[in-house]
Scaffold this active site. Sequence first.
Site, PDB file in Angstrom:
ATOM      1  N   LYS A  61     -14.217  -3.891   6.700  1.00 45.21           N
ATOM      2  CA  LYS A  61     -13.809  -4.755   5.585  1.00 45.21           C
ATOM      3  C   LYS A  61     -14.766  -5.910   5.377  1.00 45.21           C
ATOM      4  CE  LYS A  61     -10.584  -7.166   8.624  1.00 45.21           C
ATOM      5  NZ  LYS A  61      -9.520  -8.123   8.625  1.00 45.21           N
ATOM      6  N   ASP A  85      -2.511  -7.976  -5.187  1.00 49.44           N
ATOM      7  CA  ASP A  85      -2.927  -6.769  -4.496  1.00 49.44           C
ATOM      8  C   ASP A  85      -3.426  -5.704  -5.470  1.00 49.44           C
ATOM      9  OD1 ASP A  85      -3.331  -5.327  -2.242  1.00 49.44           O
ATOM     10  OD2 ASP A  85      -1.224  -4.980  -1.766  1.00 49.44           O
ATOM     11  N   CYS A 102       0.797  -1.231   0.000  1.00 55.03           N
ATOM     12  CA  CYS A 102       0.000   0.000   0.000  1.00 55.03           C
ATOM     13  C   CYS A 102       0.832   1.286   0.000  1.00 55.03           C
ATOM     14  CB  CYS A 102      -0.968   0.016   1.173  1.00 55.03           C
ATOM     15  SG  CYS A 102      -1.262  -1.552   1.968  1.00 55.03           S
ATOM     16  N   HIS A 125      -8.371  -1.367  -0.276  1.00 52.98           N
ATOM     17  CA  HIS A 125      -7.393  -2.442  -0.494  1.00 52.98           C
ATOM     18  C   HIS A 125      -8.190  -3.676  -0.894  1.00 52.98           C
ATOM     19  CE1 HIS A 125      -4.479  -0.446   2.435  1.00 52.98           C
ATOM     20  NE2 HIS A 125      -5.636   0.050   2.831  1.00 52.98           N
ATOM     21  N   HIS A 137      -4.993  -1.362  -5.134  1.00 52.34           N
ATOM     22  CA  HIS A 137      -5.535  -0.267  -4.340  1.00 52.34           C
ATOM     23  C   HIS A 137      -6.365   0.618  -5.234  1.00 52.34           C
ATOM     24  CE1 HIS A 137      -2.163  -1.755  -1.920  1.00 52.34           C
ATOM     25  NE2 HIS A 137      -3.065  -1.607  -0.964  1.00 52.34           N
ATOM     26  N   GLN A 161       0.984 -11.151  -2.882  1.00 56.23           N
ATOM     27  CA  GLN A 161      -0.429 -10.771  -2.846  1.00 56.23           C
ATOM     28  C   GLN A 161      -0.882 -10.384  -4.250  1.00 56.23           C
ATOM     29  OE1 GLN A 161       0.029  -7.493  -0.020  1.00 56.23           O
ATOM     30  NE2 GLN A 161      -1.217  -8.641   1.432  1.00 56.23           N
ATOM     31  N   ARG A 199       6.688 -11.042   5.835  1.00 50.02           N
ATOM     32  CA  ARG A 199       6.229 -10.801   7.194  1.00 50.02           C
ATOM     33  C   ARG A 199       6.829 -11.837   8.115  1.00 50.02           C
ATOM     34  NH1 ARG A 199      -0.096  -9.357   5.920  1.00 50.02           N
ATOM     35  NH2 ARG A 199       0.404  -7.664   4.486  1.00 50.02           N
TER      36      ARG A 199
HETATM   37 ZN   LIG Z   1      -3.110  -2.445   0.868  1.00 48.09          ZN
END
Ligand SMILES: [Zn+2]
Length: 647
Positions: A472, A386, A337, A518, A388, A384, A366
């Site tokens: 979320k 991912d 992000c 996200h 945004h 991910q 992580r």
């Molecule tokens: Zn994010």
Amino acid sequence: MIKITLPDGSEREYPKGSSSYDIALSISEGLARNVLAAKVNGKIQDANLPIDTDSTLQLLTWNDTDGKSTFWHSSAHLMAEALETLYPKVKFWVGPPLENGFYYDVDTNGETISHDDFKKIEDKMLELARQKNDYVRIPMAKADAIKYFEEKGDEYKLDLLSNLEDGSITFYKQGNFTDLCRGPHIPNTGFIKAAKIMNVAGAYFKGDQNNKMLTRIYGITFPKAKELEEYLVLLEEAKRRDHRKLGQELELFTFSEKVGKGLPLWLPKGAMLRERLENFLRKAQVRAGYQQVVTPHIGSKQLYVTSGHWEKYGKDSFQPIRTPEEGEEFMLKPMNCPHHCEIYASRPRSYRELPLRLAEFGTVYRYEQSGELHGLTRVRGFTQDDAHIFCTDDQVENEFKKVIDLVLYVFNSLGFEDFSAQVSLRDPENKTKYFGSDEAWDKAENAIRRAAAEKGLKTVEELGEAAFYGPKLDFMVKDALGRKWQLGTIQVDYQLPDRFALEYIGSDNQKHRPVMIHRAPFGSMERFIAILIETTAGNFPLWLSPDQIAILPISEKYEDYANELFLTLQEQDIRGFVDHRDEKIGRKIRDAEVNKLPLMLIVGEKEQEEGKVSVRRKGEGDLGSMTIEEFINYAKTEINKNIPQFK
Ligand SMILES: [Zn+2]
Ligand SMILES: [Zn+2]
């Protein structure tokens, strides 16, 4: 009289002090026989407790998750009673229910409890269960409770007691066993008809490595012997489908201690599978108006100070890397992000550009404790899918709906039918720990609710489960063992745009702050593939399968023909390999089957002379001989048949 409202909305009157059991009995004897506990005004309690005020009532049976939990927690008490009978020196810490079964952490006081003792414990549990002892609730004054456990010499229960307030303390007693517990429990031990001790493991007292190592004993129980048998069959099937086992057998991925724990290495076939999945989503994302970006695997520590990540998770992250000369500090990227925020901020933005959807298959790192690592489902480095979405307040709901479409498209395309959706909301009692105004939260929470309802999602709402930066929607999928994993997620965020001072110029020519969403339909490639392996048992749909065909020459005389055939098919984007091994054809077919190859092409003298192939399909057997052209048509139709199209 008191008024009782049942889950179907019907109301009935009962004498004050009636118990849930009494009420069940007034409905039907069969129901009463099966009542394990009751939810009274939303709180689970013993079925035999009197009800004194107008209440809503849900009777809990084995068919309810809360009923099962009560059953299993009560079974932990039964196991403790069995342990205390067999090993009088044992001391008990806590015994909670699990999604499947329960455990009890015990200090064995020098005794060893191993697999060899399981049968003995199970037998004792069933012997005690047959006594149909009631679980008796006994309110205790704190001083009396302390006295009881001091006399028993149980420092663990004394530790628990030290955190409890006088007036709130209850004991529960069944047979000869008394435990400190707030309940609730099932009516009596007679409900437990089958018991199995599953495992024994070490567990630190209070989860702290500096404390004494206790013994965690896992068990599971059922109200019918047949259900235990069925569960054990399911467990065998789950072992067979375990992605760690299949991943190795099908040569999809591996781990190396030298490379490091929790860092998966993708083998060629696994990499192929991943690539297909990525392309599948990439294609849908292009249609859905996303733009692909690429960002580095590390970012300056300052970036994460700005994002708030450093303050919140810094201590529990991989620690910063330093440059040798300048002393700059970088972190392994724990999330994409902040990088995407900086892409947004790279030039002024106008409302006409919104929603701006930036997507990246971004690899993040992580730190997870080594004990928490598990195959591909819990790793230290993962990618991910991912993206945004930067949008205006008013666009949140519509964007949410579009993302739900995308997530459902992914799940439907891959046959994930057993999923549930959870709306994670703010804890209304504790608003201070969340970032953003009340108004924005209400708006976003309602937008999520409406979007989910409009898309026909069955959702459960969980208070207090929101991220601190916004509400979320999480998609949970079950693996082969019935364990729930969070895969897809969609999250509204008010905080990061603020921290990064993101702006756009509105139609009013004023500066405004965008909202950020996200989202990740797969969640992570690693976890998604793990679940995919378990749900398909490695039999991937033809369009995804790493190898679609195996060409099996009957002997080396037909190698040239096989190679030629391979190149022809490769030109048509049909992927696979020639089995060049000097093995009998029967062996080659068997191995291809074990490796879950969808299509086998057998070539020998006849096929070579006629320019044909003999086709076998996994699960269908012999499809007869086809010309090469016929086979190409067949294969392409079959591959395309299941390729999903995102509209
Ligand atoms: Zn994010
Ligand atoms: Zn209990």
